[in-house]
Design a protein around this motif. Structure first.
Motif, PDB file in Angstrom:
ATOM      1  N   LYS A 185       0.810  -1.313   0.133  1.00 40.13           N
ATOM      2  CA  LYS A 185      -0.040  -0.008   0.043  1.00 40.13           C
ATOM      3  C   LYS A 185       0.773   1.462  -0.022  1.00 40.13           C
ATOM      4  O   LYS A 185       2.145   1.269   0.009  1.00 40.13           O
ATOM      5  CB  LYS A 185      -0.839  -0.039   1.273  1.00 40.13           C
ATOM      6  CG  LYS A 185      -1.710  -1.175   1.358  1.00 40.13           C
ATOM      7  CD  LYS A 185      -2.933  -0.829   2.564  1.00 40.13           C
ATOM      8  CE  LYS A 185      -3.525  -2.085   3.071  1.00 40.13           C
ATOM      9  NZ  LYS A 185      -4.359  -2.123   4.177  1.00 40.13           N
TER      10      LYS A 185
ATOM     11  N   PHE B  26       1.834   3.731   1.870  1.00 34.82           N
ATOM     12  CA  PHE B  26       2.370   4.247   3.128  1.00 34.82           C
ATOM     13  C   PHE B  26       3.659   3.503   3.603  1.00 34.82           C
ATOM     14  O   PHE B  26       3.869   2.265   3.286  1.00 34.82           O
ATOM     15  CB  PHE B  26       1.260   4.326   4.272  1.00 34.82           C
ATOM     16  CG  PHE B  26       0.840   2.986   4.826  1.00 34.82           C
ATOM     17  CD1 PHE B  26      -0.259   2.538   4.358  1.00 34.82           C
ATOM     18  CD2 PHE B  26       1.408   2.566   6.014  1.00 34.82           C
ATOM     19  CE1 PHE B  26      -1.160   1.383   4.911  1.00 34.82           C
ATOM     20  CE2 PHE B  26       1.040   1.459   6.475  1.00 34.82           C
ATOM     21  CZ  PHE B  26      -0.307   1.015   5.979  1.00 34.82           C
TER      22      PHE B  26
ATOM     23  N   THR C  39      -6.209   0.001   0.244  1.00 37.83           N
ATOM     24  CA  THR C  39      -6.557  -1.381   0.699  1.00 37.83           C
ATOM     25  C   THR C  39      -7.292  -1.906  -0.356  1.00 37.83           C
ATOM     26  O   THR C  39      -7.130  -3.237  -0.818  1.00 37.83           O
ATOM     27  CB  THR C  39      -7.413  -1.285   1.832  1.00 37.83           C
ATOM     28  OG1 THR C  39      -6.680  -1.082   2.920  1.00 37.83           O
ATOM     29  CG2 THR C  39      -8.123  -2.732   2.208  1.00 37.83           C
TER      30      THR C  39
ATOM     31  N   GLU D  66      -1.009  -7.143   5.051  1.00 34.65           N
ATOM     32  CA  GLU D  66      -2.229  -6.595   5.497  1.00 34.65           C
ATOM     33  C   GLU D  66      -2.444  -6.668   7.245  1.00 34.65           C
ATOM     34  O   GLU D  66      -1.484  -7.018   7.841  1.00 34.65           O
ATOM     35  CB  GLU D  66      -3.470  -7.351   4.547  1.00 34.65           C
ATOM     36  CG  GLU D  66      -4.618  -6.780   4.634  1.00 34.65           C
ATOM     37  CD  GLU D  66      -4.927  -5.409   4.479  1.00 34.65           C
ATOM     38  OE1 GLU D  66      -4.803  -4.667   5.434  1.00 34.65           O
ATOM     39  OE2 GLU D  66      -5.164  -4.915   3.399  1.00 34.65           O
ATOM     40  N   TYR D  67      -3.762  -6.322   7.509  1.00 31.10           N
ATOM     41  CA  TYR D  67      -3.862  -6.082   8.944  1.00 31.10           C
ATOM     42  C   TYR D  67      -5.304  -6.758   9.207  1.00 31.10           C
ATOM     43  O   TYR D  67      -6.133  -6.490   8.572  1.00 31.10           O
ATOM     44  CB  TYR D  67      -3.989  -4.574   9.261  1.00 31.10           C
ATOM     45  CG  TYR D  67      -2.536  -3.845   9.184  1.00 31.10           C
ATOM     46  CD1 TYR D  67      -1.515  -3.724   9.765  1.00 31.10           C
ATOM     47  CD2 TYR D  67      -2.570  -3.148   7.848  1.00 31.10           C
ATOM     48  CE1 TYR D  67      -0.363  -3.072   9.752  1.00 31.10           C
ATOM     49  CE2 TYR D  67      -1.271  -2.600   7.455  1.00 31.10           C
ATOM     50  CZ  TYR D  67      -0.297  -2.498   8.361  1.00 31.10           C
ATOM     51  OH  TYR D  67       1.091  -2.188   8.138  1.00 31.10           O
TER      52      TYR D  67
ATOM     53  N   THR E 290      -8.336  -4.717   9.322  1.00 30.32           N
ATOM     54  CA  THR E 290      -8.650  -3.962   8.087  1.00 30.32           C
ATOM     55  C   THR E 290      -9.362  -5.310   7.267  1.00 30.32           C
ATOM     56  O   THR E 290     -10.435  -4.908   6.502  1.00 30.32           O
ATOM     57  CB  THR E 290      -7.378  -3.608   7.422  1.00 30.32           C
ATOM     58  OG1 THR E 290      -6.787  -2.476   7.788  1.00 30.32           O
ATOM     59  CG2 THR E 290      -7.863  -3.121   6.103  1.00 30.32           C
TER      60      THR E 290
ATOM     61  N   TYR F 223      -5.482   2.284  14.230  1.00 33.51           N
ATOM     62  CA  TYR F 223      -5.894   3.437  14.239  1.00 33.51           C
ATOM     63  C   TYR F 223      -6.001   4.137  15.528  1.00 33.51           C
ATOM     64  O   TYR F 223      -6.219   3.531  16.271  1.00 33.51           O
ATOM     65  CB  TYR F 223      -7.189   3.701  13.349  1.00 33.51           C
ATOM     66  CG  TYR F 223      -7.207   3.511  11.760  1.00 33.51           C
ATOM     67  CD1 TYR F 223      -6.527   4.463  10.951  1.00 33.51           C
ATOM     68  CD2 TYR F 223      -7.858   2.427  11.261  1.00 33.51           C
ATOM     69  CE1 TYR F 223      -6.456   4.618   9.611  1.00 33.51           C
ATOM     70  CE2 TYR F 223      -7.775   2.411   9.926  1.00 33.51           C
ATOM     71  CZ  TYR F 223      -7.312   3.493   9.064  1.00 33.51           C
ATOM     72  OH  TYR F 223      -7.276   3.359   7.692  1.00 33.51           O
TER      73      TYR F 223
ATOM     74  N   ARG G  26     -13.927   4.244   4.772  1.00 29.31           N
ATOM     75  CA  ARG G  26     -13.734   2.941   5.227  1.00 29.31           C
ATOM     76  C   ARG G  26     -14.705   2.205   6.197  1.00 29.31           C
ATOM     77  O   ARG G  26     -15.445   2.978   6.799  1.00 29.31           O
ATOM     78  CB  ARG G  26     -12.393   2.683   5.752  1.00 29.31           C
ATOM     79  CG  ARG G  26     -11.358   2.361   5.172  1.00 29.31           C
ATOM     80  CD  ARG G  26      -9.903   2.532   5.854  1.00 29.31           C
ATOM     81  NE  ARG G  26     -10.002   1.244   6.802  1.00 29.31           N
ATOM     82  CZ  ARG G  26      -9.068   0.526   7.112  1.00 29.31           C
ATOM     83  NH1 ARG G  26      -7.947   0.452   6.280  1.00 29.31           N
ATOM     84  NH2 ARG G  26      -8.970  -0.567   7.937  1.00 29.31           N
TER      85      ARG G  26
ATOM     86  N   TYR H 181      -1.734   6.052  12.890  1.00 30.49           N
ATOM     87  CA  TYR H 181      -1.302   4.787  12.603  1.00 30.49           C
ATOM     88  C   TYR H 181      -0.457   4.738  13.851  1.00 30.49           C
ATOM     89  O   TYR H 181       0.502   5.226  14.141  1.00 30.49           O
ATOM     90  CB  TYR H 181      -0.837   4.068  11.702  1.00 30.49           C
ATOM     91  CG  TYR H 181      -1.270   4.635  10.032  1.00 30.49           C
ATOM     92  CD1 TYR H 181      -2.578   5.024  10.016  1.00 30.49           C
ATOM     93  CD2 TYR H 181      -0.720   4.290   8.748  1.00 30.49           C
ATOM     94  CE1 TYR H 181      -3.302   5.587   9.034  1.00 30.49           C
ATOM     95  CE2 TYR H 181      -1.358   4.401   7.725  1.00 30.49           C
ATOM     96  CZ  TYR H 181      -2.518   5.100   7.722  1.00 30.49           C
ATOM     97  OH  TYR H 181      -3.090   5.593   6.439  1.00 30.49           O
TER      98      TYR H 181
ATOM     99  N   TYR I 285      -5.431  -4.461  14.853  1.00 25.30           N
ATOM    100  CA  TYR I 285      -4.989  -4.715  13.443  1.00 25.30           C
ATOM    101  C   TYR I 285      -3.463  -5.164  13.340  1.00 25.30           C
ATOM    102  O   TYR I 285      -2.510  -4.710  13.248  1.00 25.30           O
ATOM    103  CB  TYR I 285      -4.757  -3.095  12.641  1.00 25.30           C
ATOM    104  CG  TYR I 285      -6.184  -2.477  12.545  1.00 25.30           C
ATOM    105  CD1 TYR I 285      -6.948  -2.302  11.374  1.00 25.30           C
ATOM    106  CD2 TYR I 285      -6.732  -1.799  13.851  1.00 25.30           C
ATOM    107  CE1 TYR I 285      -8.110  -1.622  11.306  1.00 25.30           C
ATOM    108  CE2 TYR I 285      -8.040  -1.108  13.759  1.00 25.30           C
ATOM    109  CZ  TYR I 285      -8.534  -0.917  12.521  1.00 25.30           C
ATOM    110  OH  TYR I 285      -9.781  -0.430  12.515  1.00 25.30           O
TER     111      TYR I 285
HETATM  112  N1  PBE Z   1      -3.761   0.245   9.769  1.00 26.75           N
HETATM  113  C1  PBE Z   1      -3.873   1.503  10.371  1.00 26.75           C
HETATM  114  C2  PBE Z   1      -4.496   0.777   8.312  1.00 26.75           C
HETATM  115  C3  PBE Z   1      -4.075   2.009   8.225  1.00 26.75           C
HETATM  116  C4  PBE Z   1      -3.676   2.508   9.512  1.00 26.75           C
HETATM  117  C5  PBE Z   1      -2.526   0.078   9.215  1.00 26.75           C
HETATM  118  C6  PBE Z   1      -4.406  -0.739   9.874  1.00 26.75           C
HETATM  119  C7  PBE Z   1      -4.378  -0.026   6.961  1.00 26.75           C
HETATM  120  O1  PBE Z   1      -3.672   0.024   6.178  1.00 26.75           O
HETATM  121  O2  PBE Z   1      -5.301  -1.076   6.703  1.00 26.75           O
END
Ligand code: PBE
Length: 268
Positions: free
Chosen positions: A13, A15, A45, A62-63, A66, A104, A141, A182, A206
């Motif tokens: 993703k 970030f 996502t 992934e988390y 999420t 989050y 989301r 985050y 997460y």
């Molecule tokens: N997270 C928290 C999100 C963004 C912030 C890492 C769980 C995610 O990418 O799903």
């Protein structure tokens, strides 16, 4: 050695942490002799998940929260077992947790929060004039702003969507007073933010995991095996440090990944 078979594609993703985790996977695969293709910063996502379903990528980080709140929204999956079952039906598998929870959290400048006596998210109910800046993905989301607002009955109207990395600067300049952070962001400490307590339990855990296409088990079993090496191996502190090196020290993610594998896993 695998030149006749299609190369394995890894995605991440848009970030920092996702890019680092993708690089770690990239290095792990290379250590088995694979020559993976790493498609970094593909998007949010939805983009990554759809790419995985369409075989445009084979693996991405992934988390769990999420997966349950956004990817499988509406299916009421909560436990890890339910998540696994729902994924298998779609031809997707998940590693065990990597070892940290990146939740989050609503963050405010410490001085501002202190002055207004805001400690928990429900305290925001008393301050309708505060301006919020949320990452674009959080704006819409399954676990994002619309649901958070309803869950806590929040009155703020001045809420804008922006790039996650820019949100911190908006806070610093005082243009906005609260952002979605985050919890493993290195910038939380740098900007001296107070993370508000989620006193009405809106956010789930997460836990970071790696998702991969089930067909890898036959196509490239060594890949599935090597992914297991990072299960339970990345602590929260370790992840924050890696994010810090990328965001504050501007060290390239692939170097950070290589350092992690040699220092923490004694690989390479
Ligand atoms: N997270 C928290 C999100 C963004 C912030 C890492 C769980 C995610 O990418 O799903």
């Amino acid at each position: 050695a695998y030149s006749s078979t299609p190369k394995i594609k890894i995605g991440s993703k848009k970030f920092t942490e996702s890019v680092i985790l993708g690089e770690i996977v990239n290095h792990l695969l290379k250590s088995t002799g694979e020559q993976p293709i790493y498609l970094r910063e593909l998007g949010g996502t939805r983009v990554l998940w759809n790419a995985l379903l369409k075989c445009e990528i084979d693996i991405y980080p992934e988390y769990t929260g999420t997966i349950s709140e956004e990817i499988l929204a509406g299916e009421e999956v909560r436990s890890e077992e339910e998540i696994r079952q729902a994924l298998i039906k779609r031809g997707i598998k998940m590693t065990d947790a990597l070892g940290f929870n990146n939740t989050y959290a609503i963050g405010m400048k410490e001085e501002v929060a202190e002055k207004l006596k805001i400690r928990k998210i429900s305290d925001l109910q008393r301050h309708p004039d505060l301006k919020f800046g949320f990452g674009n993905e959080f704006m819409d989301r399954g676990d994002g702003w619309p649901i958070l607002r309803r869950h806590y009955n929040l009155p703020q109207q001045n809420v804008r969507g922006l790039d996650h990395d820019l949100a911190y600067r908006g806070l610093e300049k005082g243009i906005i007073q609260a952002i979605d952070t985050y919890s493993t962001d290195a910038k939380i400490r740098y900007y001296n933010l107070r993370l508000l307590e989620d006193d009405m339990n809106h956010f789930p855990a997460y836990n970071a995991v790696i998702l991969y296409r089930s067909d890898l088990e036959e196509r490239a079993p060594h890949v599935v095996t090597v992914l297991k090496k990072i299960e339970n191996k990345i602590s929260r502190l370790e992840m924050v440090k890696m994010n810090f090196r990328a965001n504050m020290e501007m060290i390239p993610e692939n170097r950070i990944a290589a350092d992690f594998l040699s220092e923490s896993l004694s690989l390479e």
